[in-house]
Structures are given as C-alpha cells and as structure tokens.
Design a protein around this motif. Structure first.
Motif, PDB file in Angstrom:
ATOM      1  N   GLN A  18       0.724  -1.342   0.078  1.00 27.11           N
ATOM      2  CA  GLN A  18      -0.139  -0.108   0.021  1.00 27.11           C
ATOM      3  C   GLN A  18       0.935   1.302  -0.140  1.00 27.11           C
ATOM      4  O   GLN A  18       0.465   2.062  -0.898  1.00 27.11           O
ATOM      5  N   ALA A  19       2.007   1.259   0.660  1.00 23.51           N
ATOM      6  CA  ALA A  19       2.952   2.249   0.958  1.00 23.51           C
ATOM      7  C   ALA A  19       3.395   2.559  -0.595  1.00 23.51           C
ATOM      8  O   ALA A  19       3.806   4.045  -0.825  1.00 23.51           O
ATOM      9  N   LEU A  20       3.723   1.295  -1.210  1.00 25.32           N
ATOM     10  CA  LEU A  20       4.456   1.662  -2.492  1.00 25.32           C
ATOM     11  C   LEU A  20       3.338   2.011  -3.687  1.00 25.32           C
ATOM     12  O   LEU A  20       3.808   2.919  -4.500  1.00 25.32           O
ATOM     13  N   GLU A  21       2.175   1.642  -3.658  1.00 23.34           N
ATOM     14  CA  GLU A  21       1.299   1.843  -4.711  1.00 23.34           C
ATOM     15  C   GLU A  21      -0.233   2.079  -3.982  1.00 23.34           C
ATOM     16  O   GLU A  21      -0.909   1.073  -3.858  1.00 23.34           O
ATOM     17  N   PRO A  22      -0.390   3.306  -3.522  1.00 23.97           N
ATOM     18  CA  PRO A  22      -1.757   3.288  -2.629  1.00 23.97           C
ATOM     19  C   PRO A  22      -3.061   3.171  -3.119  1.00 23.97           C
ATOM     20  O   PRO A  22      -3.951   2.664  -2.747  1.00 23.97           O
ATOM     21  N   GLU A  23      -3.066   3.399  -4.539  1.00 23.98           N
ATOM     22  CA  GLU A  23      -4.124   3.153  -5.464  1.00 23.98           C
ATOM     23  C   GLU A  23      -4.045   2.516  -6.596  1.00 23.98           C
ATOM     24  O   GLU A  23      -3.840   3.126  -7.760  1.00 23.98           O
ATOM     25  N   PRO A  24      -3.612   0.959  -6.730  1.00 19.87           N
ATOM     26  CA  PRO A  24      -3.063   0.484  -7.881  1.00 19.87           C
ATOM     27  C   PRO A  24      -4.472   0.313  -8.836  1.00 19.87           C
ATOM     28  O   PRO A  24      -5.657   0.231  -8.276  1.00 19.87           O
TER      29      PRO A  24
END
Length: 214
Positions: A18-24
């Motif tokens: 989630q930290a790397l890609e909050p809204e995939p």
C-alpha cells in the motif's frame, strides 16, 4: 506449497504494498463498464499490452453493446485478429453483447452470477469487473497470484478457488479491495515465475521462499 502466513505478517506485507502503490489500477485499457468487460474477456491467455493495442482504436468508436452489434462479427474479428484465440473471443463478445441488450437494457450487471452467465465470462473475469468497476472487494486469481500465493504463503491453495478463499479468509479487511491488484503487479514484475527479483523485493524479509536471488 508454503504454509499460510499469519495475520501480523500479512498486515506488514500489504502495508508495504500500500505504501508503494496506494491506489493500484488494472492495466487493461477501458472507458466504461462494457469496454472493461470486453477487454477482460479478450485478455484470456493474452497479455494486457497486446489486448490494449487492439482495443484502444476499437473502443474509440465501439464502447456500447449496441455499437458492437452494429460493427458485426466480421468487423470485430478483423479488429482483434492480433489477439490469441480471436475468432472464439469475437463470437463470445458478440453473443454477450446481444444478451446485454436483450436482458439488461444494454448495461453491465453488478451481480457475479449474472456476469458469469455471459458467454466467455468465468469467475475470474466477473471478479475483475466487480472489483474495478463496482468497487466490490472480489479477488481475481490469475496465474501470477496462484504462483506467488503458494510460493510465499500469502494465499496458498491447491487451485484458484482455494487461493481466492485464502485471500478472503486471512487478509485484513482494509486491504481486500486492492489485494489482487497488488499481488498481480508483484507477480508480474517482482515475483516472476523464472528468476524472481528477490534482490529488489519489498517483502523479502517476510517471505519464506528460500531460493532467493541476489
């Protein structure tokens, strides 16, 4: 097959995702619920990149089941001939388009059962549409998720149905909506089938997979 990871470890793993890609987001090009459905049907045993090359020009003018029926089978077959199994897929798209017009007023239903009743639509396809368009936390298990789920213990299972249940049963609720996106991206670009890129893996210290690369 790795053992199912515990709740705390799963929470750490998905917090990092989630930290790397909050809204995939999904990588299939679409403009509405109908084009998303068609794109997912066309993507079976094909790459998203290959599907997008065919559908971007197609969806510029054909973005409703009515427009697809007006295009006709021959027109659709020609438009998607670069995609694997294109003849059968074209037939399925035409048939599902007719059903949508006849039974659903031209709209894509938000029921898994209704979606799965359409030609060429299985549970995975239905779950993609439910998740991306209707924002229902459905888990679309593909080959990437099946592989890494069993390799890492994130969601082990002997078949795709078991892997889907493992996500739903063990993953913290706050991560359910985007879980399959994070897992697909991780399997596609990091935890690959051959030569997994363990050296740059953000969850390497939490993963029980022993054959790590440097």
């Amino acid at each position: 097959m790795a053992q199912q990871l515990d709740y705390q470890t799963l929470q750490q793993i998905f917090s990092r995702f989630q930290a790397l890609e909050p809204e995939p987001v999904g990588e299939l090009f679409h403009t509405n619920a109908y084009t998303l459905l068609v794109a997912v049907v066309l993507s079976a045993q094909a790459t998203d990149v290959g599907v997008n090359k065919a559908t971007r020009p197609l969806f510029a003018t054909v973005d409703t089941p009515q427009a697809m029926l007006a295009l006709g089978l021959d027109g659709l077959t020609e438009a998607i001939k670069t995609i694997g199994l294109y003849r059968q897929k074209a037939q399925n798209v035409m048939r599902l388009s007719q059903i949508l017009v006849d039974d659903y007023g031209g709209q894509v239903p938000s029921s898994r059962a209704a979606l799965q009743s359409l030609p060429g639509v299985g549970r995975k396809t239905a779950n993609v549409v439910l998740n991306i368009w209707w924002h229902i936390p459905a888990q679309a298990v593909d080959t990437h998720i099946f592989r890494l789920g069993n390799r890492t213990g994130i969601c082990p299972g002997r078949d795709v149905a078991a892997v889907e249940r493992a996500i739903e049963d063990h993953l913290p609720a706050e991560f359910q909506q985007h879980a399959h996106h994070w897992l697909i991206l991780h399997g596609r670009y990091i935890c690959t089938a051959r030569n997994p890129r363990c050296g740059i893996c953000p969850i390497r210290d939490l993963c029980p997979f022993e054959d790590k690369t440097i």
